[in-house]
Design a protein around this motif. Structure first.
Motif, PDB file in Angstrom:
ATOM      1  N   HIS A 125      -9.917   5.926  -2.061  1.00 38.19           N
ATOM      2  CA  HIS A 125      -9.192   4.787  -1.489  1.00 38.19           C
ATOM      3  C   HIS A 125      -7.722   4.800  -1.888  1.00 38.19           C
ATOM      4  N   SER A 126      -7.436   5.316  -3.080  1.00 37.31           N
ATOM      5  CA  SER A 126      -6.077   5.198  -3.608  1.00 37.31           C
ATOM      6  C   SER A 126      -5.156   6.370  -3.291  1.00 37.31           C
ATOM      7  N   LEU A 127      -5.691   7.537  -2.981  1.00 33.75           N
ATOM      8  CA  LEU A 127      -4.843   8.711  -2.772  1.00 33.75           C
ATOM      9  C   LEU A 127      -3.740   8.517  -1.738  1.00 33.75           C
ATOM     10  N   PRO A 128      -4.021   7.958  -0.571  1.00 31.20           N
ATOM     11  CA  PRO A 128      -2.931   7.802   0.402  1.00 31.20           C
ATOM     12  C   PRO A 128      -1.824   6.870  -0.103  1.00 31.20           C
ATOM     13  N   ILE A 129      -2.190   5.910  -0.920  1.00 32.39           N
ATOM     14  CA  ILE A 129      -1.228   4.920  -1.395  1.00 32.39           C
ATOM     15  C   ILE A 129      -0.274   5.517  -2.417  1.00 32.39           C
ATOM     16  N   LEU A 130      -0.762   6.442  -3.231  1.00 31.79           N
ATOM     17  CA  LEU A 130       0.086   7.033  -4.273  1.00 31.79           C
ATOM     18  C   LEU A 130       1.293   7.775  -3.696  1.00 31.79           C
ATOM     19  N   LYS A 131       1.272   8.056  -2.401  1.00 29.25           N
ATOM     20  CA  LYS A 131       2.343   8.823  -1.768  1.00 29.25           C
ATOM     21  C   LYS A 131       3.402   7.949  -1.099  1.00 29.25           C
ATOM     22  N   VAL A 132       3.212   6.635  -1.079  1.00 37.62           N
ATOM     23  CA  VAL A 132       4.147   5.755  -0.367  1.00 37.62           C
ATOM     24  C   VAL A 132       4.640   4.609  -1.255  1.00 37.62           C
ATOM     25  N   SER A 133       4.969   4.903  -2.469  1.00 39.47           N
ATOM     26  CA  SER A 133       5.314   3.884  -3.454  1.00 39.47           C
ATOM     27  C   SER A 133       6.498   3.009  -3.074  1.00 39.47           C
ATOM     28  N   ASP A 134       7.440   3.526  -2.324  1.00 41.75           N
ATOM     29  CA  ASP A 134       8.672   2.787  -2.065  1.00 41.75           C
ATOM     30  C   ASP A 134       8.502   1.624  -1.093  1.00 41.75           C
ATOM     31  N   THR A 135       7.326   1.428  -0.552  1.00 45.09           N
ATOM     32  CA  THR A 135       7.139   0.361   0.425  1.00 45.09           C
ATOM     33  C   THR A 135       6.509  -0.901  -0.163  1.00 45.09           C
ATOM     34  N   PHE A 136       6.318  -0.946  -1.479  1.00 42.41           N
ATOM     35  CA  PHE A 136       5.632  -2.077  -2.103  1.00 42.41           C
ATOM     36  C   PHE A 136       6.528  -2.808  -3.093  1.00 42.41           C
ATOM     37  N   ASP A 137       6.198  -4.057  -3.323  1.00 40.26           N
ATOM     38  CA  ASP A 137       6.834  -4.849  -4.365  1.00 40.26           C
ATOM     39  C   ASP A 137       6.663  -4.126  -5.703  1.00 40.26           C
ATOM     40  N   GLU A 138       7.716  -4.089  -6.510  1.00 39.34           N
ATOM     41  CA  GLU A 138       7.691  -3.302  -7.749  1.00 39.34           C
ATOM     42  C   GLU A 138       6.592  -3.751  -8.712  1.00 39.34           C
ATOM     43  N   TYR A 139       6.398  -5.042  -8.878  1.00 34.40           N
ATOM     44  CA  TYR A 139       5.372  -5.543  -9.801  1.00 34.40           C
ATOM     45  C   TYR A 139       3.971  -5.130  -9.334  1.00 34.40           C
ATOM     46  N   VAL A 140       3.713  -5.302  -8.043  1.00 31.21           N
ATOM     47  CA  VAL A 140       2.405  -4.940  -7.485  1.00 31.21           C
ATOM     48  C   VAL A 140       2.195  -3.434  -7.598  1.00 31.21           C
ATOM     49  N   TRP A 141       3.259  -2.655  -7.346  1.00 32.86           N
ATOM     50  CA  TRP A 141       3.165  -1.203  -7.432  1.00 32.86           C
ATOM     51  C   TRP A 141       2.844  -0.754  -8.855  1.00 32.86           C
ATOM     52  N   ARG A 142       3.501  -1.341  -9.843  1.00 33.05           N
ATOM     53  CA  ARG A 142       3.255  -0.962 -11.246  1.00 33.05           C
ATOM     54  C   ARG A 142       1.824  -1.293 -11.659  1.00 33.05           C
ATOM     55  N   SER A 143       1.321  -2.409 -11.203  1.00 34.58           N
ATOM     56  CA  SER A 143      -0.061  -2.780 -11.501  1.00 34.58           C
ATOM     57  C   SER A 143      -1.024  -1.747 -10.911  1.00 34.58           C
ATOM     58  N   PHE A 144      -0.747  -1.332  -9.683  1.00 38.39           N
ATOM     59  CA  PHE A 144      -1.581  -0.315  -9.046  1.00 38.39           C
ATOM     60  C   PHE A 144      -1.493   1.000  -9.815  1.00 38.39           C
TER      61      PHE A 144
END
Length: 125
Positions: free
Chosen positions: A62-81
């Protein structure tokens, strides 16, 4: 908890109007829940190593595709992920190491280090 986390991700994934940060938060929750279930199963002998890895690999899928698009998320939410993904790879490495699969364990610890190069858990393994 595991079923609820999966359902939440599936629901948000199927909704075109989902806020991307809400979706990432739900995915973080799925990762966290998968890690906790696998760790509890390991500690109490309720899940075999293969069952633990299957649970963790499903979360990774579930997470692999997300790890490649980090710049599209809120920084706090991204760091938590990222924190959850780091824990996921460390746990996968621990399971593989306990099974004697050192090559696979090293692979997962290296993935953890790609997320955070100074992660103490991955470095000491």
């Amino acid at each position: 908890a595991m079923i609820k986390a999966k359902q939440q991700c599936a629901k948000l994934n199927s909704d075109d109007n989902t806020n991307k940060n809400d979706w990432l938060s739900a995915l973080s929750n799925l990762l966290k829940t998968s890690i906790l279930v696998a760790a509890a199963g390991r500690e109490f002998g309720m899940l075999s190593p293969d069952e633990q890895l299957n649970l963790l690999r499903e979360a990774e899928d579930h997470s692999l595709p997300i790890l490649k698009v980090s710049d599209t998320f809120d920084e706090y939410v991204w760091r938590s992920f990222q924190d959850q993904a780091l824990d996921l790879y460390n746990n996968m490495g621990i399971v593989e190491k306990k099974q004697g699969s050192l090559h696979e364990a090293v692979m997962y610890f290296r993935k953890a280090l790609e997320i955070k190069s100074n992660d103490g858990h991955a470095l000491v393994q």
